[in-house]
Write a protein that holds these residues in place. Structure first.
Motif, short mmCIF file in Angstrom:
data_model
loop_
_atom_site.label_atom_id
_atom_site.label_comp_id
_atom_site.label_asym_id
_atom_site.label_seq_id
_atom_site.Cartn_x
_atom_site.Cartn_y
_atom_site.Cartn_z
N TYR A 258 0.84 -1.21 0.00
CA TYR A 258 0.00 0.00 0.00
C TYR A 258 0.87 1.25 0.00
O TYR A 258 0.62 2.21 -0.75
CB TYR A 258 -0.93 -0.01 1.21
CG TYR A 258 -1.62 1.30 1.45
CD1 TYR A 258 -2.74 1.66 0.70
CD2 TYR A 258 -1.16 2.19 2.43
CE1 TYR A 258 -3.38 2.89 0.92
CE2 TYR A 258 -1.79 3.40 2.65
CZ TYR A 258 -2.89 3.74 1.90
OH TYR A 258 -3.52 4.95 2.10
N ASP A 259 1.89 1.28 0.84
CA ASP A 259 2.78 2.44 0.91
C ASP A 259 3.47 2.69 -0.43
O ASP A 259 3.58 3.84 -0.89
CB ASP A 259 3.82 2.25 2.01
CG ASP A 259 3.20 2.30 3.40
OD1 ASP A 259 2.08 2.82 3.53
OD2 ASP A 259 3.85 1.80 4.35
N HIS B 240 2.42 1.73 -3.37
CA HIS B 240 1.39 2.11 -4.35
C HIS B 240 1.00 3.58 -4.21
O HIS B 240 0.92 4.31 -5.20
CB HIS B 240 0.17 1.21 -4.17
CG HIS B 240 -0.98 1.55 -5.06
ND1 HIS B 240 -0.93 1.44 -6.43
CD2 HIS B 240 -2.23 2.03 -4.77
CE1 HIS B 240 -2.07 1.82 -6.95
NE2 HIS B 240 -2.88 2.18 -5.97
N THR B 241 0.76 4.03 -2.98
CA THR B 241 0.37 5.43 -2.77
C THR B 241 1.52 6.39 -3.10
O THR B 241 1.27 7.48 -3.61
CB THR B 241 -0.09 5.64 -1.32
OG1 THR B 241 0.94 5.18 -0.41
CG2 THR B 241 -1.37 4.88 -1.04
N GLU B 242 2.75 6.00 -2.82
CA GLU B 242 3.89 6.85 -3.16
C GLU B 242 4.03 6.98 -4.68
O GLU B 242 4.32 8.07 -5.19
CB GLU B 242 5.18 6.26 -2.56
CG GLU B 242 6.44 7.02 -2.90
CD GLU B 242 6.59 8.34 -2.16
OE1 GLU B 242 7.67 8.95 -2.24
OE2 GLU B 242 5.63 8.77 -1.50
N GLU C 58 1.62 6.82 -6.82
CA GLU C 58 0.55 7.70 -7.27
C GLU C 58 0.87 9.16 -6.95
O GLU C 58 0.60 10.05 -7.76
CB GLU C 58 -0.77 7.30 -6.62
CG GLU C 58 -1.36 6.00 -7.16
CD GLU C 58 -2.77 5.75 -6.64
OE1 GLU C 58 -3.08 6.23 -5.53
OE2 GLU C 58 -3.55 5.09 -7.34
N ALA C 59 1.45 9.41 -5.77
CA ALA C 59 1.80 10.78 -5.39
C ALA C 59 2.88 11.34 -6.32
O ALA C 59 2.85 12.53 -6.66
CB ALA C 59 2.29 10.81 -3.94
#
Length: 334
Positions: free
Chosen positions: A220-221, A223-225, A227-228
């Protein structure tokens, strides 16, 4: 028309005018215009002055002008040095320094663009890289700051497009390498450099994660990074797919584990042992490292034992006596 020098920031030119009733003043600020005949006589007298004398007069004029401007120019250079030493110099501040530098040198900003074009043309003609072809070190410094402001402004436009859309380490590296030639450090360049470091760190972690077991939180970390950072790289897509599948797997596993409570059994899906075995095989394929995997495996073993006991009881052929009924109720409760 030939430009000789500058007078209060405006070019001083020798003009011939035969089509107007009056010729303009030779110097900005002259009290009254001269009639055409008088202007022609003045021009003729001016042209009759020996070149050496004219050069000496112009040099004296420029020397006096430079001496008068020097205190303000030095204050501007001190302000420039202080801004660089303090850090945080960005394009708006650099723009303000260019404007104040032009004011200190008594030059319009448009003249700086003209000087830059003339410098470039002179460099192409003579092969000299000396900015402006001028021995005035103070003016050359202003020209250098002005040139960086122009180049950095164009760079920032490209940077905004890159950072605002899908990007990669290669695109950010190209921006940082282009900005390496700027004489003065800029905050905008440092921001891109920090972003590049984040992207490179993410790439290292992603490549490690793609080949080893990882917890859902780690995926998750990452994946979100990604995207950011708006990453457009194969690793980002692969990790995105893996994270989505692992998240779905955890949802299915939690549904199975909910059957441990009476409330959970009421709404839990009906799964066979084969369904659970497929789920466990998928966890192995995804290289998912979760405690729920062991818990689901325990539930599967319990289900197999239950099925064996139920089959044994049902195949015994005995009538449903009190003991058999107790066993059936126990099996049902489990």
């Amino acid at each position: 028309m030939r430009t000789l020098q500058h007078w209060h920031g405006a070019p001083l030119r020798i003009l011939r005018c035969d089509c107007a009733p009056f010729a303009g003043p030779l110097l900005p600020g002259a009290p009254t215009p001269l009639p055409v005949g008088a202007a022609a006589e003045s021009l003729a007298a001016l042209e009759a002055v020996p070149a050496a004398a004219m050069g000496a007069a112009l040099a004296a004029f420029e020397g006096e002008r430079a001496a008068a401007l020097l205190p303000g120019v030095r204050r501007w250079e001190e302000a420039l040095d202080a801004a660089v030493a303090a850090g945080g110099l960005d394009l708006p501040k650099l723009s303000g320094l260019v404007e104040s530098g032009a004011t200190a040198h008594d030059l319009p900003l448009a003249d700086l663009d003209t000087l830059a074009a003339e410098s470039s043309q002179a460099a192409e003609t003579s092969g000299s890289a000396e900015p402006g072809g001028d021995d005035d070190a103070h003016l050359r410094r202003l020209q250098s700051v002005h040139a960086q402001w122009r180049a950095a402004s164009a760079w920032n436009v490209r940077c905004t497009k890159v950072v605002g859309g899908p990007q990669s380490a290669a695109s950010l590296t190209a921006l940082v390498e282009e900005a390496e030639g700027f004489p003065l450090p800029l905050s905008e360049v440092e921001e891109v450099r920090v972003r590049l470091e984040r992207v490179l760190a993410w790439m290292t972690q992603a490549q490690q994660a793609l080949g080893t077991p990882r917890k859902l939180r780690e995926l998750y970390d990452l994946h979100t990074e990604a995207e950011a950072l708006r990453l457009a790289v194969p690793e980002s897509e692969q990790l995105g797919v893996r994270y989505t599948r692992c998240k779905k797997w955890m949802s299915s596993a939690n549904e199975i584990l909910r059957r441990t409570s009476a409330r959970g059994r009421a709404g839990a899906p009906k799964l066979t042992a084969a369904d659970v075995e497929v789920l466990l095989a998928e966890a192995t394929e995804l290289q998912l490292d979760q405690a729920e995997i062991e818990q689901v495996l325990e539930k599967l073993e319990e289900a197999k034992v239950w099925a064996q006991e139920a089959a044994t009881l049902l195949s015994s052929g005995r009538s449903v006596g009190e003991l058999a009924m107790v066993q059936l109720l126990d099996l049902q409760a489990r």
